[in-house]
Scaffold this active site. Structure first.
Site, short mmCIF file in Angstrom:
data_model
loop_
_atom_site.label_atom_id
_atom_site.label_comp_id
_atom_site.label_asym_id
_atom_site.label_seq_id
_atom_site.Cartn_x
_atom_site.Cartn_y
_atom_site.Cartn_z
N ILE A 104 0.85 -1.17 0.00
CA ILE A 104 0.00 0.00 0.00
C ILE A 104 0.90 1.23 0.00
CG2 ILE A 104 -1.99 -1.09 1.10
CD1 ILE A 104 -1.12 0.02 3.76
N ASP A 105 0.34 2.37 -0.36
CA ASP A 105 1.13 3.59 -0.47
C ASP A 105 1.64 4.07 0.89
OD1 ASP A 105 0.67 3.68 -3.20
OD2 ASP A 105 -1.08 4.97 -3.01
N LYS A 106 2.67 4.89 0.84
CA LYS A 106 3.28 5.43 2.06
C LYS A 106 2.26 6.08 2.98
CE LYS A 106 6.25 9.30 3.42
NZ LYS A 106 7.08 10.43 2.93
N ARG A 118 -7.40 5.82 -5.42
CA ARG A 118 -7.16 7.25 -5.58
C ARG A 118 -7.46 7.69 -7.01
NH1 ARG A 118 -1.14 7.77 -3.39
NH2 ARG A 118 -1.53 10.01 -3.59
#
Length: 369
Positions: free
Chosen positions: A171-173, A275
């Site tokens: 998953i993204d930061k 997103r």
């Protein structure tokens, strides 16, 4: 890390979006550094460079090599070339990047981990927002992978530099929530197949701009790099041959007039999928700077309202996205495993702020937030 795997690591299609952004940021400068070099044999018959490198880089797929060329990473005789360039005898082929060559070996680092579950085959971890998942340009230390290496440092069979073990997905930061780690090659192979065949279950909670007309919906559209902004993903027609197919299901949890709390269930797992999909249908995530979510997109522009929104951005200074549930079949016991992660404090406080703003008249979907 060996040079023959460097293209894979630069353009790994499974890297989370923040790592890909870091590589792009690193490649924007004027000073370039050589990361590997191949001198073509004198007797080489002319052949496309993507085919040539695929034969000489056994760990890198042709698709990834093509992406490296398209991004300007691959040079021949000191000039960037596209993937259809035909190499000839005595050509000097190099991989050039804007950052100096760095030791990408993953070393254990004593970083706290929130381990939700662990057994001899796997771990489920609750990642905080702000933590990079995997080392990359600009983030070679302090990542989740370094923390996992420390946690498993006394397990002789676990090598953090072995791609056959470790993170099963990413998953993204600035996204918080659940991640799955395989401690053995058999476990990673089994779990990887479950993700590939879409038999796992993953749901996210997101706060997005705008009010939905419908209670639930389905977003389908290929995810690809945005040609106008390569740090962002864009959504194309499902019939497009560009990008990867992606499907997101969503349902409304609570309505706040100018924003909506939604649950998103992934059918696929592409870079920035939620997103990009939400941006595509006109509902960017609240606080998502990359996709326009830090603008005031709904509501009257009164001074008090602007201040309210700015306070919300400060309260949760990231995209309001949390990987809340994770379900899969255990690779050894074959039991169904289901996990749930509570929303972190910044997200909960943001929701409370919106509830107060509309006087607490929310739609109760039975979600314990």
């Amino acid at each position: 890390m060996a040079d023959d795997r460097f293209i894979d690591d630069v353009l790994d299609e499974d890297l989370d979006g923040d790592e890909l952004e870091a590589w792009d940021d690193a490649n924007d400068g004027q000073q370039l550094y050589e990361h590997f070099r191949i001198v073509v044999d004198k007797g080489q018959v002319p052949v496309r460079i993507d085919k040539f490198l695929c034969e000489h880089q056994p760990h890198s797929s042709r698709n990834r090599i093509q992406k490296a060329a398209d991004a300007g990473f691959i040079h021949v005789n000191d000039r960037p070339v596209k993937s259809n360039y035909k190499v000839r005898g005595d050509d000097v082929v190099t991989l050039m990047l804007a950052q100096p060559k760095h030791d990408t070996t993953i070393y254990p680092e004593e970083i706290p981990l929130e381990v939700v579950y662990e057994d001899q085959d796997l771990m489920v971890i609750n990642k905080p927002a702000g933590m990079v998942v995997h080392p990359g340009a600009g983030n070679f230390h302090g990542t989740l992978v370094n923390a996992i290496a420390w946690h498993l440092r006394n397990l002789p069979s676990y090598d953090p530099n072995d791609p056959e073990v470790g993170l099963v997905h990413r998953i993204d930061k600035d996204t918080s929530g659940l991640l799955l780690v395989a401690k053995t090659p058999d476990a990673k192979s089994n779990l990887g197949k479950q993700f590939y065949h879409k038999t796992t279950h993953r749901s996210y909670v997101a706060l997005v701009w705008g009010n939905f007309k419908e209670e639930e919906g389905r977003i389908e559209g290929n995810i690809a790099r945005d040609p106008k902004d390569r740090l962002r993903m864009t959504v194309l027609s499902p019939d497009s041959e560009i990008g990867k197919p992606a499907v997101t299901h969503y349902r409304v949890l609570e309505r706040y007039g100018y924003t909506t709390l939604v649950e998103c269930v992934l059918e696929t797992g592409r870079t920035h999928q939620i997103r990009a999909h939400m941006k595509h249908i006109g509902h960017p995530l609240f606080g998502d700077e990359r996709y326009g979510g830090t603008e005031i997109l709904r509501g009257e522009r009164t001074g008090s309202y602007r201040q309210f929104i700015q306070n919300g951005f400060k309260l949760c200074p990231r995209q309001a996205l949390h990987a809340r549930t994770l379900g899969f079949v255990h690779p050894s016991t074959h039991e169904q495993m289901d996990f749930t992660s509570e929303l972190p404090a910044d997200f909960r406080q943001l929701i409370d702020k919106w509830r107060t703003f509309i006087g607490g008249t929310t739609k109760d979907m039975g979600l314990d937030l």
